[in-house]
Write a protein that holds these residues in place. Structure first.
Motif, PDB file in Angstrom:
ATOM      1  N   ALA A  26       0.832  -1.217   0.000  1.00 57.43           N
ATOM      2  CA  ALA A  26       0.000   0.000   0.000  1.00 57.43           C
ATOM      3  C   ALA A  26       0.860   1.258   0.000  1.00 57.43           C
ATOM      4  O   ALA A  26       0.423   2.314  -0.456  1.00 57.43           O
ATOM      5  CB  ALA A  26      -0.931  -0.008   1.206  1.00 57.43           C
ATOM      6  N   TYR A  27       2.093   1.152   0.490  1.00 55.89           N
ATOM      7  CA  TYR A  27       2.986   2.317   0.538  1.00 55.89           C
ATOM      8  C   TYR A  27       4.085   2.240  -0.521  1.00 55.89           C
ATOM      9  O   TYR A  27       5.114   2.918  -0.407  1.00 55.89           O
ATOM     10  CB  TYR A  27       3.543   2.500   1.957  1.00 55.89           C
ATOM     11  N   GLY A  28       3.855   1.437  -1.538  1.00 57.22           N
ATOM     12  CA  GLY A  28       4.727   1.497  -2.714  1.00 57.22           C
ATOM     13  C   GLY A  28       5.947   0.614  -2.684  1.00 57.22           C
ATOM     14  O   GLY A  28       6.805   0.714  -3.560  1.00 57.22           O
ATOM     15  N   PHE A  29       6.053  -0.269  -1.693  1.00 57.37           N
ATOM     16  CA  PHE A  29       7.181  -1.215  -1.691  1.00 57.37           C
ATOM     17  C   PHE A  29       6.933  -2.286  -2.762  1.00 57.37           C
ATOM     18  O   PHE A  29       5.798  -2.693  -2.992  1.00 57.37           O
ATOM     19  CB  PHE A  29       7.334  -1.894  -0.329  1.00 57.37           C
ATOM     20  N   GLU A  30       8.022  -2.743  -3.366  1.00 57.91           N
ATOM     21  CA  GLU A  30       7.960  -3.808  -4.366  1.00 57.91           C
ATOM     22  C   GLU A  30       8.866  -4.966  -3.945  1.00 57.91           C
ATOM     23  O   GLU A  30       9.878  -4.749  -3.274  1.00 57.91           O
ATOM     24  CB  GLU A  30       8.433  -3.280  -5.722  1.00 57.91           C
TER      25      GLU A  30
END
Ligand SMILES: CC(C)(COP(=O)(O)OP(=O)(O)OC[C@H]1O[C@@H](n2cnc3c(N)ncnc32)[C@H](O)[C@@H]1OP(=O)(O)O)[C@@H](O)C(=O)NCCC(=O)NCCS
Length: 136
Positions: A106-110
């Motif tokens: 949700a906070y853009g980590f991949e």
């Protein structure tokens, strides 16, 4: 929040990786390389090393979850890393930890990699770690 309170929340939050002790939290608080962010019922530690940051741990008391504290802690971790002019942030998470992985996505980590049999769980059962990262 005291090291004792942190160790209590950690013990309620983790079986693998194992929960950290009061002394380990006291040592982290004393380290010049780690930064803590706290909320009413949780905390997170981020380590800064040059252009890279690593989220060392994040935990919210089980009674206070799904109320936005984890999100606020993670936002403050990202803000701390950006203020230190980090270019990237990493973390490791047990691959079955769906709540945490959902939070990180949700906070853009991949996802970057999988470390096979990385964690020693209870009863000698090993688990894979997912390495996640986010450009800042
Ligand atoms: C991961 C953790 C910090 C999240 O804290 P939290 O306060 O519950 O998080 P939030 O309420 O801010 O939730 C933010 C988002 O994370 C995801 N999420 C959190 N808990 C979830 C769950 N049980 N199932 C699925 N998604 C979940 C959702 O996307 C959620 O957004 P939404 O509520 O709008 O759906 C908390 O579950 C925890 O302390 N877990 C034990 C410790 C741990 O696993 N830490 C991470 C180790 S790498």
């Amino acid at each position: 929040m005291t090291p004792k309170q942190m160790a209590k929340i950690h013990a309620l939050s983790f079986k693998e990786p194992r929960p950290w002790s009061v002394k380990e939290f006291a040592d982290l608080l004393a380290s010049p390389h780690t930064h803590i962010v706290t909320s009413d019922n949780g905390f997170a530690f981020v380590q800064i090393a040059g252009p890279e940051a690593e989220l060392l741990t994040i935990a919210v008391h089980p009674c206070a979850r799904r109320n936005g504290e984890g999100s606020n802690l993670l936002k403050n971790v990202l803000g701390t890393a950006e203020a230190a002019q980090c270019e990237e942030i990493f973390l490791e998470v047990v691959e079955t930890n769906e709540p945490a992985i959902a939070l990180y996505h949700a906070y853009g980590f991949e996802n970057r990699a999988t470390r096979k049999d990385y964690y020693n769980g209870p009863n000698g059962v090993k688990s894979h770690a997912v390495v996640m990262h986010k450009k800042l």
